[in-house]
Design an enzyme around this catalytic site. Structure first.
Site, mmCIF file in Angstrom:
data_model
loop_
_atom_site.group_PDB
_atom_site.id
_atom_site.type_symbol
_atom_site.label_atom_id
_atom_site.label_comp_id
_atom_site.label_asym_id
_atom_site.label_seq_id
_atom_site.Cartn_x
_atom_site.Cartn_y
_atom_site.Cartn_z
ATOM 1 N N LEU A 137 1.001 -1.226 0.037
ATOM 2 C CA LEU A 137 0.093 -0.035 0.032
ATOM 3 C C LEU A 137 1.084 1.298 0.056
ATOM 4 O O LEU A 137 2.221 1.112 0.592
ATOM 5 C CB LEU A 137 -0.984 -0.040 1.209
ATOM 6 N N ASP A 138 0.551 2.178 -0.573
ATOM 7 C CA ASP A 138 1.129 3.401 -0.666
ATOM 8 C C ASP A 138 1.249 3.970 0.937
ATOM 9 O O ASP A 138 0.630 3.769 1.741
ATOM 10 C CB ASP A 138 0.386 4.460 -1.574
ATOM 11 N N LYS A 139 2.314 4.761 1.146
ATOM 12 C CA LYS A 139 2.543 5.202 2.559
ATOM 13 C C LYS A 139 1.463 5.908 3.107
ATOM 14 O O LYS A 139 1.145 5.511 4.246
ATOM 15 C CB LYS A 139 3.740 6.406 2.376
ATOM 16 N N THR A 141 -1.766 5.506 2.245
ATOM 17 C CA THR A 141 -3.069 4.826 2.030
ATOM 18 C C THR A 141 -3.161 3.827 3.379
ATOM 19 O O THR A 141 -2.079 3.256 3.796
ATOM 20 C CB THR A 141 -3.031 3.811 0.843
ATOM 21 N N ARG A 236 -5.501 6.020 -7.635
ATOM 22 C CA ARG A 236 -5.448 7.310 -7.731
ATOM 23 C C ARG A 236 -5.298 7.599 -9.154
ATOM 24 O O ARG A 236 -6.051 8.772 -9.620
ATOM 25 C CB ARG A 236 -4.232 7.588 -6.849
#
Length: 318
Positions: A137-139, A141, A236
């Site tokens: 997961l993105d930082k 998120t 996104r």
């Protein structure tokens, strides 16, 4: 103590003629190509009992034998970082990752990551590639992630991700008021001018996102996105491509927008929401050992709940 690996495979017809390292990569799928090449060079991975070079060719019926110790897969540091663990058994670990936690060490984030936290919780994870992390997961998120605790689980989860049998659903607050949901089928690759960004580009990797509207507000909406593929920044990028950028997204979000006559509370919440409004809410996987389908759900964190509450109040829904 390092785990001892003892495995053998007979070269099948379809792999006959390949190099040893190529055939090994397909047969010993639990291990990286780099690790397999090292074992070939060390004589730990042999062909018909003989040490060979990685470029040697294999023939149908020959025997590839691996006898090696599973040494640490990296030199990362264990760090005492709190984890919210929702499920754990001998094969799997499911966590609810907070926003702000980087998943894997990289340039700019050498430590303080989920991987460092995993090594503190389970030191033996050092023997698995990426400490058992099979997806990211993105930082900024938040939400559900599954981590493998064994080679069996790692191989199974990677295969499930490849064959798209893992179900992942996300809550996202977007700018705009879509009437209904839809399907975004648009390839994603590096942005042609900004290499730090992703974009919908011809020749990119196939990417498919399904979304449906959960709630509509005056100028925003809560949508639930389901991933069919798992590209970097996929939701996104795809929502921005549909002119529905995520609230707070510093890369793809565009300028800040308020509904006409918005209250100061809502303005403050929107101004203060400095991360993409994205949360991995639901996860469904097949258990690597039992084959049972496991389903997990995690409610959005407080900042996202507060944002949604302010949007509901502004819309007169509560």
């Amino acid at each position: 103590m390092p785990e001892r690996i003892e495995q053998q495979y007979i070269v099948p017809e379809e792999l006959s003629g390949l190099r040893v390292d190529q055939a090994a990569a397909q047969l010993f799928g639990d291990f990286s190509r780099e690790r397999l090449k090292a074992w070939i060079g060390e004589g730990a991975l042999t062909l018909d009992g003989e040490t060979v070079k990685p470029r040697a060719k294999v023939l149908r019926g020959q025997l590839l034998t691996l006898s090696a110790e599973l040494e640490p897969a990296g030199d990362w540091e264990a760090q005492d970082i709190a984890l919210e663990i929702l499920f754990e058994d001998e094969e799997l670990l499911v966590i609810d990752k907070p926003a702000g936690l980087v998943v894997h060490p990289a340039a700019g984030n050498p430590d303080g990551t989920l991987l460092n936290a995993l090594l503190h919780h389970l030191p033996e994870q050092i023997q698995l590639a990426r400490a058992g992390i099979v997806h990211r997961l993105d930082k900024d998120t938040s939400g559900l992630m599954v981590v493998a605790k064994s080679l069996l689980a790692q191989r199974s989860l990677i295969e499930q991700l490849k064959d798209r049998s893992v179900s992942r659903e996300y809550d996202a607050v977007v700018v705009g008021t879509p009437i209904s949901g839809g399907r975004v089928d648009a390839p994603i690759g590096r942005h042609p001018r900004d290499r730090k960004r992703q974009a919908v580009v011809a020749g990119g990797k196939p990417a498919v996102t399904h979304y449906r509207v959960v709630e509509r507000y005056r100028a925003h909406a809560l949508v639930r996105c389901k991933l069919e593929t798992g590209r970097t920044h996929q939701i996104r990028v795809h929502m921005a491509h549909r002119q529905l950028p995520l609230v707070g997204d510093p890369v793809y979000g565009g300028r800040l927008k308020f509904p006409a006559g918005a209250s100061e509370v809502l303005k403050e919440r929107l101004r203060g929401f400095s991360r993409q409004a994205l949360h991995a809410r639901r996860l469904s996987i097949r258990h690597p050992a039992s084959g049972e389908t496991l389903r997990f759900e995690a409610s959005p964190p407080a900042d996202l709940q507060d944002l949604i509450a302010a949007l509901l109040e502004d819309a007169g829904i509560v």
